[in-house]
Write a protein that holds these residues in place. Structure first.
Motif, PDB file in Angstrom:
ATOM      1  N   PRO A   1       0.697  -1.060  -0.113  1.00 18.93           N
ATOM      2  CA  PRO A   1       0.034   0.082  -0.144  1.00 18.93           C
ATOM      3  C   PRO A   1       0.853   1.226   0.069  1.00 18.93           C
ATOM      4  CG  PRO A   1      -0.892  -1.533   1.374  1.00 18.93           C
ATOM      5  CD  PRO A   1       0.580  -2.095   1.193  1.00 18.93           C
ATOM      6  N   ILE A   2       1.980   1.182   0.549  1.00 16.04           N
ATOM      7  CA  ILE A   2       2.695   2.480   0.587  1.00 16.04           C
ATOM      8  C   ILE A   2       3.310   2.541  -0.768  1.00 16.04           C
ATOM      9  CG2 ILE A   2       4.962   3.518   1.350  1.00 16.04           C
ATOM     10  CD1 ILE A   2       3.025   3.110   3.619  1.00 16.04           C
ATOM     11  N   ALA A   3       3.919   1.685  -1.607  1.00 10.58           N
ATOM     12  CA  ALA A   3       4.298   1.749  -2.969  1.00 10.58           C
ATOM     13  C   ALA A   3       3.229   2.371  -3.726  1.00 10.58           C
ATOM     14  CB  ALA A   3       4.777   0.497  -3.506  1.00 10.58           C
ATOM     15  N   GLU A   4       1.767   1.841  -3.655  1.00  8.06           N
ATOM     16  CA  GLU A   4       0.749   2.047  -4.366  1.00  8.06           C
ATOM     17  C   GLU A   4       0.554   3.368  -4.073  1.00  8.06           C
ATOM     18  OE1 GLU A   4      -2.278  -0.714  -3.124  1.00  8.06           O
ATOM     19  OE2 GLU A   4      -0.865  -2.259  -3.692  1.00  8.06           O
ATOM     20  N   ALA A   5       0.639   3.953  -2.906  1.00  7.14           N
ATOM     21  CA  ALA A   5       0.568   5.555  -2.578  1.00  7.14           C
ATOM     22  C   ALA A   5       1.277   6.216  -3.418  1.00  7.14           C
ATOM     23  CB  ALA A   5       0.483   5.768  -1.108  1.00  7.14           C
ATOM     24  N   LEU A   6       2.708   6.044  -3.303  1.00  5.22           N
ATOM     25  CA  LEU A   6       3.610   6.655  -3.920  1.00  5.22           C
ATOM     26  C   LEU A   6       3.348   6.778  -5.464  1.00  5.22           C
ATOM     27  CD1 LEU A   6       7.501   6.346  -3.238  1.00  5.22           C
ATOM     28  CD2 LEU A   6       6.890   7.035  -5.474  1.00  5.22           C
ATOM     29  N   ALA A   7       2.888   5.689  -6.126  1.00  6.05           N
ATOM     30  CA  ALA A   7       2.587   5.703  -7.431  1.00  6.05           C
ATOM     31  C   ALA A   7       1.096   6.226  -7.767  1.00  6.05           C
ATOM     32  CB  ALA A   7       2.663   4.260  -7.942  1.00  6.05           C
ATOM     33  N   ALA A   8       0.542   6.997  -6.997  1.00  4.97           N
ATOM     34  CA  ALA A   8      -0.807   7.715  -7.029  1.00  4.97           C
ATOM     35  C   ALA A   8      -2.003   6.825  -7.471  1.00  4.97           C
ATOM     36  CB  ALA A   8      -0.451   8.675  -8.307  1.00  4.97           C
ATOM     37  N   ILE A   9      -1.825   5.417  -6.925  1.00 10.24           N
ATOM     38  CA  ILE A   9      -3.131   4.647  -7.131  1.00 10.24           C
ATOM     39  C   ILE A   9      -4.050   5.086  -6.213  1.00 10.24           C
ATOM     40  CG2 ILE A   9      -3.727   1.989  -7.063  1.00 10.24           C
ATOM     41  CD1 ILE A   9      -1.307   1.302  -8.213  1.00 10.24           C
ATOM     42  N   PRO A  10      -4.046   5.075  -5.064  1.00  6.50           N
ATOM     43  CA  PRO A  10      -4.970   5.536  -4.263  1.00  6.50           C
ATOM     44  C   PRO A  10      -5.792   6.966  -4.705  1.00  6.50           C
ATOM     45  CG  PRO A  10      -3.484   4.719  -2.711  1.00  6.50           C
ATOM     46  CD  PRO A  10      -2.812   5.031  -4.286  1.00  6.50           C
ATOM     47  N   GLU A  11      -4.839   7.702  -5.031  1.00  5.41           N
ATOM     48  CA  GLU A  11      -5.119   9.082  -5.603  1.00  5.41           C
ATOM     49  C   GLU A  11      -6.278   9.195  -6.836  1.00  5.41           C
ATOM     50  OE1 GLU A  11      -5.681  13.109  -6.427  1.00  5.41           O
ATOM     51  OE2 GLU A  11      -4.900  12.223  -4.648  1.00  5.41           O
ATOM     52  N   LEU A  12      -6.160   7.999  -7.424  1.00  9.35           N
ATOM     53  CA  LEU A  12      -6.969   7.727  -8.583  1.00  9.35           C
ATOM     54  C   LEU A  12      -8.208   6.785  -8.240  1.00  9.35           C
ATOM     55  CD1 LEU A  12      -4.294   7.877 -11.561  1.00  9.35           C
ATOM     56  CD2 LEU A  12      -5.826   9.722 -10.750  1.00  9.35           C
ATOM     57  N   THR A  13      -8.488   6.627  -7.035  1.00 10.18           N
ATOM     58  CA  THR A  13      -9.438   5.455  -6.565  1.00 10.18           C
ATOM     59  C   THR A  13     -10.218   5.948  -5.530  1.00 10.18           C
ATOM     60  OG1 THR A  13      -7.844   3.954  -6.787  1.00 10.18           O
ATOM     61  CG2 THR A  13      -9.844   3.142  -5.618  1.00 10.18           C
ATOM     62  N   GLY A  14     -11.615   6.082  -5.849  1.00 10.57           N
ATOM     63  CA  GLY A  14     -12.538   6.471  -4.853  1.00 10.57           C
ATOM     64  C   GLY A  14     -13.424   7.430  -5.646  1.00 10.57           C
ATOM     65  N   GLU A  15     -14.323   8.124  -4.860  1.00 11.25           N
ATOM     66  CA  GLU A  15     -15.179   9.530  -5.634  1.00 11.25           C
ATOM     67  C   GLU A  15     -14.459  10.415  -5.699  1.00 11.25           C
ATOM     68  OE1 GLU A  15     -18.348   9.057  -6.323  1.00 11.25           O
ATOM     69  OE2 GLU A  15     -18.501   7.270  -6.045  1.00 11.25           O
ATOM     70  N   HIS A  16     -14.709  11.233  -6.936  1.00 10.64           N
ATOM     71  CA  HIS A  16     -14.093  12.319  -7.660  1.00 10.64           C
ATOM     72  C   HIS A  16     -13.656  13.512  -6.583  1.00 10.64           C
ATOM     73  CE1 HIS A  16     -17.705  14.973  -8.155  1.00 10.64           C
ATOM     74  NE2 HIS A  16     -18.192  13.951  -8.336  1.00 10.64           N
ATOM     75  N   ASP A  17     -14.778  13.424  -5.675  1.00  8.65           N
ATOM     76  CA  ASP A  17     -14.760  14.620  -4.438  1.00  8.65           C
ATOM     77  C   ASP A  17     -14.599  14.036  -3.266  1.00  8.65           C
ATOM     78  OD1 ASP A  17     -17.191  13.366  -4.139  1.00  8.65           O
ATOM     79  OD2 ASP A  17     -18.333  15.338  -3.978  1.00  8.65           O
ATOM     80  N   GLY A  18     -14.074  12.810  -3.021  1.00  2.84           N
ATOM     81  CA  GLY A  18     -13.658  12.199  -1.917  1.00  2.84           C
ATOM     82  C   GLY A  18     -12.476  12.019  -1.539  1.00  2.84           C
ATOM     83  N   PRO A  19     -11.799  11.270  -0.585  1.00  3.28           N
ATOM     84  CA  PRO A  19     -10.565  11.183  -0.345  1.00  3.28           C
ATOM     85  C   PRO A  19      -9.835  10.116  -1.022  1.00  3.28           C
ATOM     86  CG  PRO A  19     -11.599  10.012   1.490  1.00  3.28           C
ATOM     87  CD  PRO A  19     -12.842  10.658   0.455  1.00  3.28           C
ATOM     88  N   PRO A  20      -8.443  10.104  -1.076  1.00  7.83           N
ATOM     89  CA  PRO A  20      -7.831   8.825  -1.879  1.00  7.83           C
ATOM     90  C   PRO A  20      -8.509   7.652  -1.143  1.00  7.83           C
ATOM     91  CG  PRO A  20      -6.399  10.603  -1.414  1.00  7.83           C
ATOM     92  CD  PRO A  20      -7.487  11.086  -0.430  1.00  7.83           C
ATOM     93  N   MET A  21      -8.487   6.262  -2.200  1.00  9.07           N
ATOM     94  CA  MET A  21      -9.002   5.262  -1.561  1.00  9.07           C
ATOM     95  C   MET A  21      -8.191   4.030  -1.730  1.00  9.07           C
ATOM     96  SD  MET A  21     -11.757   4.212   0.016  1.00  9.07           S
ATOM     97  CE  MET A  21     -13.026   5.519  -0.118  1.00  9.07           C
ATOM     98  N   PRO A  22      -7.686   3.336  -0.813  1.00 13.84           N
ATOM     99  CA  PRO A  22      -6.908   1.972  -0.855  1.00 13.84           C
ATOM    100  C   PRO A  22      -7.815   0.864  -1.309  1.00 13.84           C
ATOM    101  CG  PRO A  22      -7.493   2.289   1.505  1.00 13.84           C
ATOM    102  CD  PRO A  22      -7.891   3.409   0.653  1.00 13.84           C
TER     103      PRO A  22
END
Length: 418
Positions: free
Chosen positions: A148-169
């Motif tokens: 999950p840390i590597a995914e966070a660095l690679a912006a995967i959670p940033e592109l996951t979830g609702e458009h006006d919500g928080p990043p989502m793992p």
């Protein structure tokens, strides 16, 4: 039907792997090689073994679901690598092996005396793959990290979830499994290259490498436009390819993907809205983007108007529009396509009996690659490995066990040997 234990008909038969891996990435890479016929010797610390042995859900002490999935068919050697006597044993095994896989933090193998330089000096044909969070080089090389840390660095959670919500793992171990697959591919390519060159090589794979290179759309859009285009979270529904998203029905959710313009007309007609086909408000993706709120309202109401999402799936299938139910775990493991592909199979375990397990997912026309054997008890194959490969006698192995250099789970006695 259970697979035969003889692996001579498998693609990697004759290849020996020393698996120092733990948790997911390293063991999963070695598991794929094992399914393809490699003799995988799993090196584990005494008493506790791989950390994954204690992950939930634990069927029996040391046998969790997570451990079992990644270790079917391997042989376990439980040895204390911190003791001087262990080095001689490992070196002798390296002389008779083709591949070493490890996913410790960078520097650990070297401190134990098992760097690639040390091991390749013993066996120049050796291929060694190190899978770490951020790689063996760079400012982050020494940092602790998980998928999950590597995914966070690679912006995967940033592109996951609702458009006006928080990043989502996600619950899916994306980085670990992608890195395992890339490491396995790299190892197999290195084996092929070794056949031509006569020498092995070192593979530096990181979780970050795997997820970053897989994030192709977002990064290529950003880099290709000089930062002018930046992908955003789509949430349940896409804003570019309209309609494309998840819709709630009366008995669950369904995913509908209008992936290209040719699918819009059959989708609209299947909904009983042929009038929308020639309507300029919906004629193409650009128009539907401008009117996406209305399009999604219409699709959502239509999905809910059906008695079941299964009806929606059937209608979309007939129309040629990609669509399926968003399954629960229980629905997924019993899905007819999953079963037809052999992704869930039944195997016999020495103490747990007949059980359903996840298969390898590998399919070849001539060489089997399904799982076989059972996940090993800790140290189950100590004597088999040390007497069979290194020529030690049983008395010597017993002494090493008494000195606590080796550990063997007593349940190993319950396993019938071929």
């Amino acid at each position: 039907m259970a697979p035969k234990q003889d692996r001579t008909d498998r693609a990697l038969h004759g290849t020996r792997v020393l698996d120092f891996g733990r948790i997911v990435a390293g063991p999963h890479c070695a598991q794929m090689m094992c399914a393809m016929g490699a003799d995988v010797i799993k090196i584990e610390r005494p008493v506790h073994g791989d950390d994954a042995r204690s992950d939930p859900h634990v069927f029996e002490p040391g046998l969790s679901g997570a451990f079992m999935q990644q270790n079917w068919g391997k042989r376990s050697l439980s040895i204390d690598l911190r003791k001087a006597e262990a080095k001689e044993i490992i070196f002798k095994l390296v002389q008779q092996s083709d591949v070493v896989i490890e996913n410790f933090r960078p520097g650990v193998m070297a401190r134990l005396g098992f760097s690639y330089e040390a091991l390749s000096a013993i066996n120049p044909r050796l291929i060694m793959a190190s899978v770490s969070a951020f790689g063996q080089t760079g400012p982050y090389a020494d940092r602790l990290g998980y998928g999950p840390i590597a995914e966070a660095l690679a912006a995967i959670p940033e592109l996951t979830g609702e458009h006006d919500g928080p990043p989502m793992p996600t619950m899916f171990p994306i980085a670990d499994n992608m890195a395992a697959a890339l490491a396995c591919t790299s190892i197999c390519a290195s084996l092929y290259w070794r056949d031509r060159s006569g020498v092995g090589q070192y593979i530096d794979m990181s979780l970050l490498d795997a997820v970053f290179q897989g994030q192709d759309l977002a990064f290529e859009q950003y880099l290709g436009t000089g930062g002018k285009t930046q992908m955003r979270r789509r949430g349940l529904r896409d804003v570019t390819f309209v309609p494309w998203g998840f819709f709630e029905g009366r008995d669950g959710w369904v995913c509908i993907m209008c992936g290209n313009e040719s699918m819009w007309e059959p989708l609209a007609k299947a909904m009983g809205r042929a009038d929308m086909v020639d309507d300029p408000r919906y004629k193409d993706f650009a128009a539907r983007y401008e009117n996406r709120a209305e399009v999604y309202r219409i699709v959502e109401e239509w999905v809910k108007s059906n008695s079941s999402v299964d009806t929606v799936v059937e209608l979309m299938d007939k129309a040629g529009v990609p669509c399926d139910r968003v399954n629960t775990v229980a629905q997924a493991v019993s899905h007819p396509q999953v079963l037809a592909r052999g992704l869930v199979v039944e195997r016999d375990h020495p103490t747990l009996g007949r059980m359903k397990v996840v298969n390898s997912g590998l399919n070849f026309s001539k060489t089997p690659a399904d799982i076989y054997g059972h996940p090993p008890f800790l140290g189950e194959h100590n004597e088999e490995i040390l007497t069979g490969l290194l020529g030690m006698d049983a008395e010597e192995v017993a002494k090493l066990t008494s000195s606590k250099l080796l550990y063997r789970d007593p349940r190993s006695d319950s396993v019938k040997r071929n």
